[in-house]
Design an enzyme around this catalytic site. Structure first.
Site, PDB file in Angstrom:
ATOM      1  NE  ARG A 157      -3.625  -2.196   2.707  1.00 44.41           N
ATOM      2  CZ  ARG A 157      -3.361  -3.359   3.309  1.00 44.41           C
ATOM      3  NH1 ARG A 157      -2.169  -3.545   3.875  1.00 44.41           N
ATOM      4  NH2 ARG A 157      -4.257  -4.317   3.357  1.00 44.41           N
ATOM      5  CE  LYS A 181      -6.385  -0.445   4.621  1.00 46.93           C
ATOM      6  NZ  LYS A 181      -7.645  -0.595   3.859  1.00 46.93           N
ATOM      7  CG  HIS A 252      -4.712   1.463  -4.602  1.00 47.18           C
ATOM      8  ND1 HIS A 252      -4.205   1.012  -3.397  1.00 47.18           N
ATOM      9  CD2 HIS A 252      -5.864   0.770  -4.799  1.00 47.18           C
ATOM     10  CE1 HIS A 252      -5.018   0.105  -2.882  1.00 47.18           C
ATOM     11  NE2 HIS A 252      -6.031  -0.059  -3.715  1.00 47.18           N
ATOM     12  NE  ARG A 255      -3.001  -3.007  -1.971  1.00 48.93           N
ATOM     13  CZ  ARG A 255      -2.596  -3.861  -1.029  1.00 48.93           C
ATOM     14  NH1 ARG A 255      -1.305  -4.080  -0.842  1.00 48.93           N
ATOM     15  NH2 ARG A 255      -3.461  -4.492  -0.261  1.00 48.93           N
ATOM     16  CG  HIS A 278      -6.385  -8.197   0.449  1.00 52.30           C
ATOM     17  ND1 HIS A 278      -6.528  -8.504  -0.893  1.00 52.30           N
ATOM     18  CD2 HIS A 278      -6.159  -6.855   0.483  1.00 52.30           C
ATOM     19  CE1 HIS A 278      -6.393  -7.416  -1.616  1.00 52.30           C
ATOM     20  NE2 HIS A 278      -6.176  -6.402  -0.800  1.00 52.30           N
ATOM     21  CE1 TYR A 287      -6.044  -6.060  -7.746  1.00 53.32           C
ATOM     22  CE2 TYR A 287      -6.386  -7.234  -5.693  1.00 53.32           C
ATOM     23  CZ  TYR A 287      -6.052  -6.089  -6.366  1.00 53.32           C
ATOM     24  OH  TYR A 287      -5.741  -4.954  -5.664  1.00 53.32           O
TER      25      TYR A 287
END
Length: 340
Positions: A157, A181, A252, A255, A278, A287
């Protein structure tokens, strides 16, 4: 805004207990302050909303024709906040329990082709190789090469990328531990190209005595490192110089390119999930649209019935068996087959 102290307590909890990032906390503050202003017009404190207030607020968002994703994000913030109030005993109920999130279409991510990424890297490397540039500009150009190489090699990220610690430049480092995150750590590998780009950049940076020992990409900013906005602007410049539409390119999008190109090359979805950090594989599944062509090729290549089968050669019958095979009634005095 009455009840603001409950907002501050909520944000403190999200920061300390949930490890929410600064950008996440800022988004919660904006959304809840907007709701607080709405309640203030109704002479209510932030912690006094009823179901009718919530319904009216959500209807107002829809009337403003805000994007479904924006409406859903604000409702999510309200839910988290009111669950916090309920859990702390501030309220005896949760007015968001029956609220329905707006239906939203899940947009496919913008993706660059491998050739487009290479074109951008070529432009960035050519700029970094210009000997007539001042030392400061050469360092900045080498930094941009390193940023693009790392982003495409790791899928970080943008906040993780620009905030990389100085330890990411250790010689011989083949993997990095990244804190993403929710304050969760994950390990991502570094490609040879990325490590080489880091080494070139660090040599130029240290020659200017710009390193402070804390961040890989230090800068005179509030955070102490390069901002994501600065990287985004530099990336737009590279896109234009490479002949790409600037609106198609962002940190992004790099990514997205990392994930899409891995999957198209045959990588396992669970591996890509781990590399991207994730928590839910459903997020990674966005994706899988890039796999359609790849899966079709695999089926066509390996399935036993995917190709037309060659016609089997017909057996050659003996000459005495090649005559008329129609049944006939035996002539008088003649015995039927097998009667001899």
């Amino acid at each position: 805004m009455r009840g603001a102290h409950h907002l501050e307590a909520f944000l403190e909890m999200m920061s300390v207990e949930r490890g929410a990032a600064a950008n996440t906390l800022a988004a919660y503050r904006r959304d809840l302050e907007d709701f607080g202003a709405f309640l203030a017009a109704r002479d209510k404190a932030l912690n006094e909303a009823g179901q009718d207030d919530l319904s009216a607020y959500l209807a107002g968002l829809k009337a403003q024709e805000l994007a479904a994703t924006t409406q859903a994000r604000r409702l999510s913030a309200l839910r988290r906040f009111h669950r916090f109030l309920y859990g702390e005993g501030v309220r005896p109920d949760d007015p968001t329990g029956l609220a329905e999130a707006p239906k939203k279409r899940r947009a496919l991510p913008k993706v660059l082709s491998a050739e487009e990424v290479v074109a951008m890297l070529t432009v960035a490397a050519r700029e970094a190789g210009r000997t007539e540039l001042s030392p400061v500009r050469r360092m900045a150009a080498a930094r941009l090469v390193a940023l693009i190489e790392i982003a495409y090699a790791t899928g970080l990220r943008v906040t993780e990328l620009v905030g990389l610690p100085a330890s990411a430049a250790r010689p011989g480092l083949r993997v990095m531990t990244v804190r993403g995150k929710g304050n969760k750590e994950r390990i991502v590998p570094l490609s040879d190209r990325a490590r080489a780009a880091i080494a070139v950049y660090v040599a130029l940076r240290d020659g200017l005595e710009r390193g402070d020992g804390k961040f890989l990409f230090p800068a005179d900013s509030e955070s102490g490192h390069l901002t994501r906005q600065s990287f985004g602007r530099d990336l737009k410049w590279v896109a234009v110089a490479a002949g790409l539409p600037p609106e198609k390119v962002s940190p992004h999008v790099l990514r997205h390119a990392f994930a899409s190109h891995l999957l198209a090359g045959g990588a396992d979805l669970r591996i890509v999930q781990a590399l991207l950090g994730h928590a839910d594989i459903a997020t990674t599944e966005i994706y899988t649209h890039v796999l359609d062509t790849r899966l079709t090729e695999l089926v066509q290549e390996h399935h036993p019935l995917a190709h037309p089968q060659p016609a089997r050669p017909q057996p050659v019958l003996p000459a005495d068996a090649a005559g008329d095979d129609r049944q006939r009634t035996p002539a008088a005095g003649e015995k039927g087959a097998g009667g001899r």
